[in-house]
Enzyme design. Structure first.
Site, PDB file in Angstrom:
ATOM      1  N   GLY A  60      50.594  45.418  35.831  1.00  0.00           N
ATOM      2  CA  GLY A  60      49.407  45.265  36.651  1.00  0.00           C
ATOM      3  C   GLY A  60      48.364  44.348  36.050  1.00  0.00           C
ATOM      4  N   SER A  61      47.171  44.505  36.562  1.00  0.00           N
ATOM      5  CA  SER A  61      46.047  43.618  36.291  1.00  0.00           C
ATOM      6  C   SER A  61      45.529  43.734  34.862  1.00  0.00           C
ATOM      7  CB  SER A  61      44.912  43.963  37.260  1.00  0.00           C
ATOM      8  OG  SER A  61      43.720  43.327  36.876  1.00  0.00           O
TER       9      SER A  61
END
Length: 129
Positions: A60-61
């Site tokens: 993810g981010s």
């Protein structure tokens, strides 16, 4: 003693919580409670607060690093992190938050849910307690 690569300095111990799936801290973990909220994750509904988190890695981010930092400030973070293969998101979050972290453990056979371990991020070691 299990040899590892040291990622984030420090030493802490606690009960293992193990996942075979990578975890995204942004949107996957509630920083106010430390509970995994990703509806598709095998740890959904479980708390990683005050546990030693053992995961393959993160996903993810890059904002996930700041979620780990917020969790540390909220006292909802894991005590230590073990990854099979650390990536920058989790590593940066652990370093910023002073959470001991290692990766690439030589042997994972004894690293099961509920086992008490000590993670030594200074020397790259995991001890079964």
């Amino acid at each position: 003693m299990i040899d590892c690569r040291n990622i984030a300095k420090g030493r802490d111990s606690g009960e293992l919580i193990v996942s075979s799936e990578p975890i995204s801290f942004l949107g996957g973990v509630d920083p106010k409670t430390g509970i995994v909220i990703d509806p598709n994750h095998e740890l959904k509904g479980q708390s990683i607060k005050d546990k030693v988190l053992f995961i393959p890695g993160g996903k993810g981010s890059t904002v996930g690093s700041y979620v780990i930092f917020q969790m540390k400030k909220n006292n909802t973070a894991p005590k230590a992190i073990i990854c099979l293969n650390a990536e920058p998101i989790i590593a940066t979050g652990a370093i910023m938050s002073d959470i001991p972290m290692v990766d690439s453990p030589e042997d994972t056979d004894e690293l099961k849910n509920g086992v008490l371990v000590e993670v030594d991020g200074d020397n790259g070691k995991i001890a079964i307690l």
